[in-house]
Write an enzyme that holds these catalytic residues in place. Structure first.
Site, mmCIF file in Angstrom:
data_model
loop_
_atom_site.group_PDB
_atom_site.id
_atom_site.type_symbol
_atom_site.label_atom_id
_atom_site.label_comp_id
_atom_site.label_asym_id
_atom_site.label_seq_id
_atom_site.Cartn_x
_atom_site.Cartn_y
_atom_site.Cartn_z
ATOM 1 N N SER A 70 42.265 39.076 32.674
ATOM 2 C CA SER A 70 42.685 39.932 31.567
ATOM 3 C C SER A 70 44.125 39.608 31.217
ATOM 4 O O SER A 70 44.895 39.134 32.061
ATOM 5 C CB SER A 70 42.583 41.412 31.966
ATOM 6 O OG SER A 70 43.184 42.251 30.997
ATOM 7 N N LYS A 98 43.692 42.060 38.262
ATOM 8 C CA LYS A 98 43.424 40.937 37.361
ATOM 9 C C LYS A 98 44.412 39.796 37.590
ATOM 10 O O LYS A 98 44.062 38.619 37.446
ATOM 11 C CB LYS A 98 43.473 41.415 35.911
ATOM 12 C CG LYS A 98 42.295 42.299 35.520
ATOM 13 C CD LYS A 98 40.947 41.599 35.718
ATOM 14 C CE LYS A 98 39.794 42.392 35.131
ATOM 15 N NZ LYS A 98 38.491 41.709 35.296
ATOM 16 N N TYR A 122 44.299 48.119 38.021
ATOM 17 C CA TYR A 122 43.516 47.158 37.248
ATOM 18 C C TYR A 122 44.349 45.906 36.955
ATOM 19 O O TYR A 122 43.889 44.776 37.150
ATOM 20 C CB TYR A 122 43.061 47.818 35.948
ATOM 21 C CG TYR A 122 42.334 46.912 34.986
ATOM 22 C CD1 TYR A 122 40.951 46.750 35.067
ATOM 23 C CD2 TYR A 122 43.024 46.241 33.978
ATOM 24 C CE1 TYR A 122 40.282 45.931 34.173
ATOM 25 C CE2 TYR A 122 42.360 45.413 33.083
ATOM 26 C CZ TYR A 122 40.993 45.265 33.179
ATOM 27 O OH TYR A 122 40.328 44.434 32.290
#
Length: 291
Positions: A141, A158, A154
């Site tokens: 991401s 990533k 998160y």
């Protein structure tokens, strides 16, 4: 006309919705046989019916190693082998600051986003070696590249995926297994609503809102769609990228090229805030001729 994945067998995690579904559809259109691995059994059954003989569904919670291995083994038993693994299954937590996140949530995010792909690569590698090589694609991401694009757990997970991709590529590429990652930007999927804890149906509606508004916040004036990532996955999974490994491909409509004033002259410029009138180009003046 031959497809770019004719004769190839792929496993796609998170394969029945969003980016995963778009990739299943594209890979089938390009000639691949696909195992769609997910936890949404009803959608998985519908996908099998849409593509009889070309798609099999496997219930797969990527926090469970036994289910990851079973999905990969299904590719062998149903379609004869494994050439491509797209580690795409993803989740997100709420937009929390560091001091508010629970240890259990942190572990859960890493189990899905980092441990899951790691175990996928672990069990895929021997199957690919039996076919003479293969391609692994991991979904990272832009949140793993810059602050501000996702929650802290998160985003750091990533970032780990990006570096894990490099290390895995170093280990596997000499044995003809390429490993790359994709860093999506704002893609119209339900993950944004899910990150806020919304029910899936409401999260799906929020995806439409992303589609309506994303074009306004990035240089490329269109919303990012699952097919945009699927096309990148197709490139990295196919022989077109035979000389590409250990890298990450940013697919974000240019949203990370720089702050807004870099591509939108009406946007606020930090130079204007710092220097005021001096940041505005002044009209050239003719030199004095003297006397």
């Amino acid at each position: 006309m031959a497809g770019r994945l004719d004769g190839k067998v792929a496993v796609i995690t998170g394969g029945v919705s969003g980016i995963g579904l778009g990739t299943v559809e594209l890979f089938v259109a390009e000639g691949a046989k696909v195992v769609a691995a997910d936890i949404q059994d009803e959608k998985g059954a519908m996908l099998e019916k849409r593509f009889p003989g070309a798609v099999r569904y496997a219930h797969c919670d990527v926090t469970r190693e036994v289910e990851i291995k079973a999905a990969l083994d299904l590719a062998v038993s149903e379609f004869g082998g494994l050439d491509i693994l797209f580690n795409n299954a993803g989740i997100s937590d709420g937009m929390r600051v560091l001091e508010e996140i629970e240890a259990e949530t942190w572990s859960w995010i890493y189990d899905v986003l980092v441990r899951g792909p790691a175990l996928g690569m672990k069990h895929a590698a021997p199957l690919m070696l039996a076919r003479g090589g293969g391609a692994i694609v991991n979904t990272a991401s832009i949140a793993g590249l810059q602050a501000g694009w996702g929650p802290i757990a998160y985003s750091s997970a990533k970032a780990a995926v990006i570096h894990m991709t490099r290390v895995a590529a170093a280990q596997l590429s000499p044995r003809k297994i390429r490993v790359n990652a994709i860093c999506p930007g704002l893609i119209a999927t339900s993950i944004f609503g899910a990150s806020l804890g919304l029910p899936r149906a409401v999260a799906d509606q929020m995806a439409a809102r992303v589609a309506d508004n994303a074009a306004k916040v990035q240089p490329v004036p269109k919303a990012g769609m699952p097919d945009d990532i699927a096309q990148a996955a197709l490139y990295l999974a196919s022989d077109a990228s035979a000389f590409v490994t250990g890298t990450h491909l940013v697919v974000d409509g240019g949203i990370t090229v720089g702050s807004r004033h870099a591509w939108d002259q009406s946007g606020p410029s930090p130079f204007a805030e710092l220097f005021g009138e001096f940041s505005t180009p002044q009209p050239a003046q003719a030199p004095s001729s003297g006397s």
